[in-house]
Every structure is written in C-alpha cells, then in structure tokens.
Design an enzyme around this catalytic site. Structure first.
Site, PDB file in Angstrom:
ATOM      1  N   GLU A  25      47.781  45.758  43.459  1.00  0.00           N
ATOM      2  CA  GLU A  25      46.451  46.689  43.417  1.00  0.00           C
ATOM      3  C   GLU A  25      45.981  45.879  44.762  1.00  0.00           C
ATOM      4  OE1 GLU A  25      44.915  46.064  39.685  1.00  0.00           O
ATOM      5  OE2 GLU A  25      43.810  47.496  39.753  1.00  0.00           O
ATOM      6  N   ASP A  83      41.601  52.176  32.480  1.00  0.00           N
ATOM      7  CA  ASP A  83      40.441  51.834  31.696  1.00  0.00           C
ATOM      8  C   ASP A  83      40.056  52.928  31.276  1.00  0.00           C
ATOM      9  OD1 ASP A  83      40.741  48.919  31.387  1.00  0.00           O
ATOM     10  OD2 ASP A  83      40.908  48.504  33.512  1.00  0.00           O
TER      11      ASP A  83
HETATM   12 ZN   LIG Z   1      45.279  47.249  34.363  1.00  0.00          ZN
END
Ligand SMILES: [Zn+2]
Length: 333
Positions: free
Chosen positions: A202, A281
């Site tokens: 990421e 999130d």
């Molecule tokens: Zn995460």
C-alpha cells in the site's frame, strides 16, 4: 444498486468504523467534550484529505487517534461492534472480519480480555438479530515497534478465544522491516494456530508483499495494490492463489492513486489475483462496504456475478472454521 448482492469483508479496522454519530454518543456518555476540530459542519470527519500522500496519512492517523480517544469502556466496544455489524448487515453483508488492537490498554485503558469479551457479546447478539457472522483479528502495529509486538503477541496468547482467529499487521509500512516481526508472528501462530495477513503493497511497493510471503508465509494481504508494479510477482501471486483485501476508496483518500481511473483493481483482477472488496476505515473515507461494491459495479464495470464472486473469495479466504465457511457459502447459492 448492489443491495441485493450478499457481501463479506475481511479488512475493516473496528476503531476506524466509529461513525460521527457514535463518536458523539460515546463522548457524551464518557463525559468528554467532542474533540475540537474533528468534525466538519456536515458532521463528517475533518482531516486534510487535499494534501499530498504524506500529509494526508499523518492527518488521517491523527484524526483516527483523536476519534478513538472517546472509546473508554467495554460497553463502548460492545456498541461500536454491534453498530458496525448492523450497518453492514443493512447493506447485505453476511460476514465481517474486524481488525482491532492486540492490546487496547495503553490507548483505551481497558484490557484485551475485556475488549474481546465485549466484542464477543456484540457478535453473538448480531448473529441472532441480524444474521451476520464475525471474527476478530488483533493487529501488530509497525510503528509501535518490535518489542511492543512481542508483548502484544503474549497478550493475545494469554487469552485464547474462539472468535480471535487471525493476526494482522497494520501501521506505518515504512517503519521497521517485515523480518523484525517474524518472532511476534511465530508466537501467535505456534501457540494459537492463528491465520495470518498483513498490510503490504500500500504505502510501500511490491517488495513488502514478497517479504511478507517469503518471511511470514502470508498469502492474504491487506491492500496489495502495488503488486501491479512487479509483473513477475503478480504472476507468481496469481499462481499461488494469493488473496487481496482491496480497499479502493481508502487508496484514493490516502492518495496511493490520484483517482479511481488510476486504481489497479481491474488490472489485478485480469491478472488472476483473488479479489475481495473492503472499506478499511469507512466513515473517514466517506464510504461503506456497500459503497465499495457500488464502485465495483459503476466504476470498474464488474457484473453482479463477479461481485458475488468477490464475496465468495472473501468467505473462502476468511479465517473461520470449515463448518461456518460452508454455512456462509450456502448463502451465496
Ligand atoms: Zn487497513
């Protein structure tokens, strides 16, 4: 519309699912002011989601920590768990895997055991009320360091629990090396037999995915999007059936990619990577699991069958017992 499509999610951070409404409720109950500057005029979380990737990440992590500071009691953990499962069930989710602290004591002030017990009550009630299943993944946090990870592993080992079925690693991917966390992973896998995942590919490139695979034996990865930068690795990962917990809206909010047109979800799918869709999130990224499926349909052009295929992938890769897996898979037929 994807409401009719059954969904499943492997990658959501429990504290990061805290809605602004729940934040206000917990702040009031715990006799705390709503943290200043955290919510905008429309009631959304306010953080610097206009800057470059580095600035955004710092701003997001700060907002996340400030929001989390209103969580204080086991009742709070019950409420946020049940609230999130309810929101997901409303959107058609049948299974959730929730990432949380391996030790909430320093941040929240309650014990791991108290947190797990409160989450368990919420999971059991949600199963009855909402027909949704859930498991818990404690997380090592890379920027908390290696010694803390070992301590966290011991905390997890000290309280084996039927709903704690896996371990993950979150936090700043640029800090410490994957190799540093091998002993912590070994502790929980050797003592409890927990399944493994980790954020990789990421914030850092494909090399982190390879390290997690080679050093930790991981074949299910948080995000994994930057695998596309190494075509050999991508082919290898497709070959071994590696599973990606893809979170498109998160990647745009945190500027891993400038916009959805540049997001590699389709490229990963075409290369044969096993895809799952996730919200990470959600209120911080103005999304939800349902919205990620909507994006899969509207933006990436996946068919209903392909979206159900992502749900099937998630159930197959879920850290659950085989009996529960079979039950969940039956719901997709
Ligand atoms: Zn995460």
């Amino acid at each position: 519309m994807t409401k009719h499509i059954p969904k499943a999610e492997l990658h959501a951070h429990l504290e990061g699912t805290l809605s602004p409404e729940m934040l206000k409720k917990l702040a009031m109950r715990n006799d705390m002011p709503i943290p200043g500057g955290l919510l905008d005029d429309d009631g959304y979380y306010k953080w610097d989601d206009d800057g470059d990737a580095g600035a955004r990440l710092i701003s997001f992590v700060n907002a996340y920590d400030v929001a989390t500071s209103v969580i204080k009691t086991p009742q709070d953990y019950f409420d946020i768990t049940y609230d999130y499962l309810q929101r997901c069930a409303d959107e058609g989710s049948i299974y959730e895997e929730l990432t949380t602290y391996a030790n909430p004591e320093p941040t929240v002030g309650i014990s791991y055991r108290a947190m797990i017990d409160a989450m368990t009550d919420a999971i059991d009630r949600a199963r009855n009320d909402l027909n949704i299943e859930c498991r818990i993944l404690p997380a090592f946090v890379r920027h908390y360091g290696v010694e803390r990870a070992i301590e966290d592993a011991k905390t997890v080992i000290a309280y084996p629990h039927k709903y704690v079925t896996g371990i993950t690693m979150a936090g700043a991917e640029t800090m410490h090396s994957v190799a540093d966390f091998v002993p912590a992973y070994n502790l929980v896998t050797e003592n409890l037999g927990l399944k493994k995942t980790a954020h990789a590919g990421e914030a850092t490139g494909p090399e982190t995915i390879r390290e997690c695979y080679e050093l930790l034996g991981i074949t299910r990865f948080g995000h994994m999007v930057r695998v596309v930068e190494d075509t050999d690795l991508m082919a290898e990962m497709a070959d071994i059936g590696a599973v990606a917990e893809v979170c498109p809206s998160s990647n745009i909010s945190l500027q891993v990619y400038p916009d959805l047109n540049h997001h590699p979800l389709r490229q990963m799918f075409d290369a044969g990577i096993t895809i799952t869709l996730n919200s990470d999130d959600p209120p911080f990224f103005k999304t939800s699991l349902g919205r990620e499926y909507e994006l899969g349909q509207d933006h990436f052009g996946f068919s209903d069958d392909q979206l159900i295929g992502f749900t099937r992938n998630a159930i197959k890769a879920a850290f659950i017992d085989e009996e529960t897996r079979e039950k969940l898979l039956k719901k997709l037929d």
